[in-house]
Motif scaffolding. Structure first.
Motif, mmCIF file in Angstrom:
data_model
loop_
_atom_site.group_PDB
_atom_site.id
_atom_site.type_symbol
_atom_site.label_atom_id
_atom_site.label_comp_id
_atom_site.label_asym_id
_atom_site.label_seq_id
_atom_site.Cartn_x
_atom_site.Cartn_y
_atom_site.Cartn_z
ATOM 1 N N GLU A 3 -50.915 44.912 -60.793
ATOM 2 C CA GLU A 3 -52.166 44.647 -60.803
ATOM 3 C C GLU A 3 -52.409 45.194 -63.131
ATOM 4 O OE1 GLU A 3 -56.068 47.871 -61.285
ATOM 5 O OE2 GLU A 3 -54.537 48.118 -59.258
ATOM 6 N N ILE A 4 -52.924 44.583 -63.391
ATOM 7 C CA ILE A 4 -52.573 44.629 -65.019
ATOM 8 C C ILE A 4 -53.870 45.277 -65.314
ATOM 9 C CG2 ILE A 4 -52.270 43.640 -67.680
ATOM 10 C CD1 ILE A 4 -51.598 41.592 -66.280
ATOM 11 N N ILE A 5 -53.174 47.255 -65.200
ATOM 12 C CA ILE A 5 -54.743 47.981 -65.251
ATOM 13 C C ILE A 5 -55.369 48.203 -66.902
ATOM 14 C CG2 ILE A 5 -53.970 49.251 -63.714
ATOM 15 C CD1 ILE A 5 -52.875 51.421 -66.084
ATOM 16 N N GLY A 6 -54.221 48.004 -67.754
ATOM 17 C CA GLY A 6 -55.409 47.486 -69.562
ATOM 18 C C GLY A 6 -54.120 47.459 -70.555
ATOM 19 N N GLU A 106 -37.955 34.425 -64.762
ATOM 20 C CA GLU A 106 -37.708 34.096 -64.597
ATOM 21 C C GLU A 106 -38.503 32.931 -64.375
ATOM 22 O OE1 GLU A 106 -36.011 32.332 -60.882
ATOM 23 O OE2 GLU A 106 -34.443 33.514 -60.722
ATOM 24 N N GLY A 107 -40.396 33.456 -64.870
ATOM 25 C CA GLY A 107 -41.601 33.313 -64.315
ATOM 26 C C GLY A 107 -41.200 31.813 -65.465
ATOM 27 N N LEU A 108 -41.241 32.742 -67.210
ATOM 28 C CA LEU A 108 -41.472 31.953 -68.322
ATOM 29 C C LEU A 108 -40.948 30.982 -68.811
ATOM 30 C CD1 LEU A 108 -41.292 35.726 -70.311
ATOM 31 C CD2 LEU A 108 -43.153 34.201 -70.757
ATOM 32 N N VAL A 109 -39.664 31.083 -67.570
ATOM 33 C CA VAL A 109 -38.198 30.423 -68.017
ATOM 34 C C VAL A 109 -39.478 28.685 -67.592
ATOM 35 C CG1 VAL A 109 -36.458 28.542 -67.729
ATOM 36 C CG2 VAL A 109 -36.556 31.184 -69.025
ATOM 37 N N VAL A 170 -47.121 36.010 -69.710
ATOM 38 C CA VAL A 170 -46.934 37.150 -69.050
ATOM 39 C C VAL A 170 -47.659 36.935 -68.541
ATOM 40 C CG1 VAL A 170 -45.757 39.413 -69.660
ATOM 41 C CG2 VAL A 170 -44.923 37.646 -71.119
ATOM 42 N N GLY A 171 -48.892 37.596 -68.471
ATOM 43 C CA GLY A 171 -50.267 38.300 -67.625
ATOM 44 C C GLY A 171 -50.283 37.213 -66.254
ATOM 45 N N ASP A 172 -50.313 35.954 -66.349
ATOM 46 C CA ASP A 172 -49.646 35.035 -65.488
ATOM 47 C C ASP A 172 -48.887 35.579 -64.208
ATOM 48 O OD1 ASP A 172 -51.805 33.850 -66.443
ATOM 49 O OD2 ASP A 172 -51.189 31.991 -66.753
ATOM 50 N N ILE A 173 -47.615 35.428 -65.330
ATOM 51 C CA ILE A 173 -46.200 35.569 -63.971
ATOM 52 C C ILE A 173 -46.642 37.645 -63.522
ATOM 53 C CG2 ILE A 173 -43.979 36.312 -64.510
ATOM 54 C CD1 ILE A 173 -44.069 34.474 -66.239
ATOM 55 N N ILE A 174 -47.519 38.676 -64.519
ATOM 56 C CA ILE A 174 -47.529 39.442 -63.286
ATOM 57 C C ILE A 174 -48.361 39.828 -62.317
ATOM 58 C CG2 ILE A 174 -48.133 42.246 -63.618
ATOM 59 C CD1 ILE A 174 -47.533 41.705 -66.659
ATOM 60 N N GLN A 175 -49.234 38.994 -62.443
ATOM 61 C CA GLN A 175 -50.841 38.498 -61.324
ATOM 62 C C GLN A 175 -49.959 38.372 -60.459
ATOM 63 O OE1 GLN A 175 -53.692 37.370 -64.184
ATOM 64 N NE2 GLN A 175 -55.243 40.158 -63.738
ATOM 65 N N SER A 176 -48.980 37.546 -60.856
ATOM 66 C CA SER A 176 -48.269 36.605 -58.627
ATOM 67 C C SER A 176 -47.609 37.169 -58.705
ATOM 68 C CB SER A 176 -48.096 35.434 -59.924
ATOM 69 O OG SER A 176 -46.182 35.433 -60.348
ATOM 70 N N LEU A 177 -47.638 38.958 -58.931
ATOM 71 C CA LEU A 177 -46.085 39.260 -58.863
ATOM 72 C C LEU A 177 -46.781 39.236 -57.421
ATOM 73 C CD1 LEU A 177 -44.841 41.181 -61.665
ATOM 74 C CD2 LEU A 177 -43.403 39.683 -60.079
ATOM 75 N N ASP A 178 -45.781 39.991 -56.217
ATOM 76 C CA ASP A 178 -46.129 40.625 -54.765
ATOM 77 C C ASP A 178 -45.175 42.007 -54.941
ATOM 78 O OD1 ASP A 178 -46.614 41.017 -52.130
ATOM 79 O OD2 ASP A 178 -44.409 40.036 -51.578
ATOM 80 N N SER A 179 -46.150 42.912 -55.805
ATOM 81 C CA SER A 179 -46.064 43.856 -55.696
ATOM 82 C C SER A 179 -47.350 44.733 -55.793
ATOM 83 C CB SER A 179 -45.222 44.240 -57.116
ATOM 84 O OG SER A 179 -45.436 45.256 -57.935
ATOM 85 N N ARG A 180 -46.759 46.270 -55.901
ATOM 86 C CA ARG A 180 -48.229 46.952 -56.131
ATOM 87 C C ARG A 180 -47.911 47.265 -57.034
ATOM 88 N NH1 ARG A 180 -50.617 47.448 -50.761
ATOM 89 N NH2 ARG A 180 -51.788 49.858 -51.239
ATOM 90 N N LEU A 245 -51.569 39.959 -80.746
ATOM 91 C CA LEU A 245 -52.249 38.605 -80.054
ATOM 92 C C LEU A 245 -51.525 38.579 -78.587
ATOM 93 C CD1 LEU A 245 -52.545 35.776 -82.541
ATOM 94 C CD2 LEU A 245 -54.657 36.638 -80.947
ATOM 95 N N ALA A 246 -50.034 38.207 -78.422
ATOM 96 C CA ALA A 246 -49.291 38.429 -77.227
ATOM 97 C C ALA A 246 -50.153 39.376 -76.108
ATOM 98 C CB ALA A 246 -48.247 38.610 -77.753
ATOM 99 N N ALA A 247 -49.690 40.456 -76.374
ATOM 100 C CA ALA A 247 -50.511 41.669 -75.693
ATOM 101 C C ALA A 247 -52.092 41.468 -75.022
ATOM 102 C CB ALA A 247 -50.886 43.218 -75.792
ATOM 103 N N ARG A 248 -52.909 40.677 -76.214
ATOM 104 C CA ARG A 248 -54.304 40.737 -75.284
ATOM 105 C C ARG A 248 -54.231 39.151 -74.213
ATOM 106 N NH1 ARG A 248 -57.817 40.265 -73.317
ATOM 107 N NH2 ARG A 248 -60.618 40.116 -73.735
ATOM 108 N N ALA A 249 -53.867 38.597 -74.859
ATOM 109 C CA ALA A 249 -53.497 37.458 -74.146
ATOM 110 C C ALA A 249 -52.906 37.793 -72.521
ATOM 111 C CB ALA A 249 -52.854 35.980 -74.425
ATOM 112 N N ALA A 250 -51.510 38.140 -72.815
ATOM 113 C CA ALA A 250 -51.578 39.125 -71.794
ATOM 114 C C ALA A 250 -51.835 39.477 -70.701
ATOM 115 C CB ALA A 250 -50.405 40.423 -71.353
ATOM 116 N N LEU A 251 -53.281 40.416 -71.034
ATOM 117 C CA LEU A 251 -54.312 41.076 -70.484
ATOM 118 C C LEU A 251 -55.271 40.343 -70.164
ATOM 119 C CD1 LEU A 251 -55.605 43.876 -70.010
ATOM 120 C CD2 LEU A 251 -56.698 44.275 -72.033
ATOM 121 N N GLY A 252 -55.830 39.748 -70.372
ATOM 122 C CA GLY A 252 -56.751 38.011 -69.845
ATOM 123 C C GLY A 252 -57.999 38.634 -69.807
ATOM 124 N N GLY A 253 -58.593 38.399 -68.730
ATOM 125 C CA GLY A 253 -60.227 38.409 -68.161
ATOM 126 C C GLY A 253 -60.754 39.349 -69.067
#
Ligand code: DHB
Ligand code: FE
Length: 280
Positions: A3-6, A106-109, A170-180, A245-253
């Motif tokens: 989860e991306i919290i902020g 890996e997700g980025l490449v 980066v945001g998309d990759i984090i959200q696809s991680l199988d992790s809590r 800008l990069a950070a804001r795009a990673a936050l998304g939504g």
């Protein structure tokens, strides 16, 4: 799912390190900047991130002009700090998680961002000081860190639009991680500043404030500008705002603005701090 919290964004000025060492946070000069973290500390306590992904720019400590990757990601179990010439105290090593870093690399490449991977990486004031400002009373940073370094030192620099896309990936990759794990995104740099040359001391308050506002209402706004246009507006070093800008795009939504501070100057720089919370 992770989860991306902020997201926190923050200007980095080496003299913050000296202000902390000398306990000058409440001086008239530094007070308005340090006060910008007052709403952030209780928020961090409540939301307890496990990992901080830090978009920042190295200033000649880990990379020098002879070898300058455009985008690089740390993949180490720890990151050590050195003073790269500002006379500021060094901070204890920062915890990494190489396995997690490699998942991001890996997700980025896979998404066609051909980043450099760094199994050793020294981190400078741009990385260390914002983290110290988030957890000022902890002996060492209490969360896992993932450094993502964007070149703003040696031309050619990546465009604002490319940095936005990197952040989104980066945001998309984090959200696809199988992790809590709970992730906080940190963007370190800017706002307007020009450290040398005829325009030294440049501050563009109007642009800085329009930019900060855009991160809440229209996050890709600054991608309409070329780097030269951004540098014209905010100065050669002000281009560091592409980290925001990069950070804001990673936050998304969808986001909620929790706090925003703008104070001029800290050293030669416009000091900006924002906290945006991710809302579903
Ligand atoms: C200053 C700002 C920076 O972004 C930096 O990397 C070094 C110094 C300054 O304003 O002093
Ligand atoms: Fe800088």
């Amino acid at each position: 799912m992770a989860e991306i919290i902020g997201m926190v964004t923050c200007s980095h000025v080496p003299s913050i390190g000296n202000a902390l060492a000398k306990n000058s946070q409440h001086d008239a000069y530094w007070g308005p900047f340090f006060d910008g973290f007052k709403p952030i500390h209780p928020w961090l306590k409540e939301h307890q991130p496990d990992v901080v992904v830090v978009f920042y720019n190295d200033h000649g400590l880990n990379f020098f002009l002879d070898t300058m990757p455009t985008f690089s990601v740390g993949a180490a179990e720890q990151y050590t700090n050195e003073d790269e010439g500002w006379g500021i105290p060094t901070l204890p090593p920062f915890k990494g998680d190489a396995t997690l870093s490699w998942e991001i690399i890996e997700g980025l490449v896979q998404r066609e961002f051909d980043v450099a991977s760094c199994q050793t990486m020294k981190v400078d004031h741009a990385f260390t000081l914002p983290l110290k400002l988030l957890w000022p009373t902890e002996e060492s940073c209490p969360v896992i860190t993932i450094p993502i370094c964007i070149n703003t030192v040696q031309f050619p620099l990546p465009s604002a639009s490319r940095c936005y896309q990197l952040g989104k990936a980066v945001g998309d990759i984090i959200q696809s991680l199988d992790s809590r794990l709970k992730f906080l995104i940190l963007g370190s740099g800017g706002l307007s500043h020009q450290l040398d040359g005829e325009r030294a001391g440049l501050i563009n308050k109007k642009f800085d404030q329009d930019f900060m506002h855009s991160l809440v209402t229209h996050p890709a706004w600054a991608t309409q500008y070329t780097n030269l246009e951004l540098i014209e507006q905010v100065g050669t070093q002000g281009i560091e705002l592409i980290m925001w800008l990069a950070a804001r795009a990673a936050l998304g939504g969808h986001v909620k603005l929790i706090s925003s501070t703008y104070h001029v100057p800290i050293s030669n720089t416009a000091g900006g701090i924002m906290l945006l919370e991710h809302v579903n």
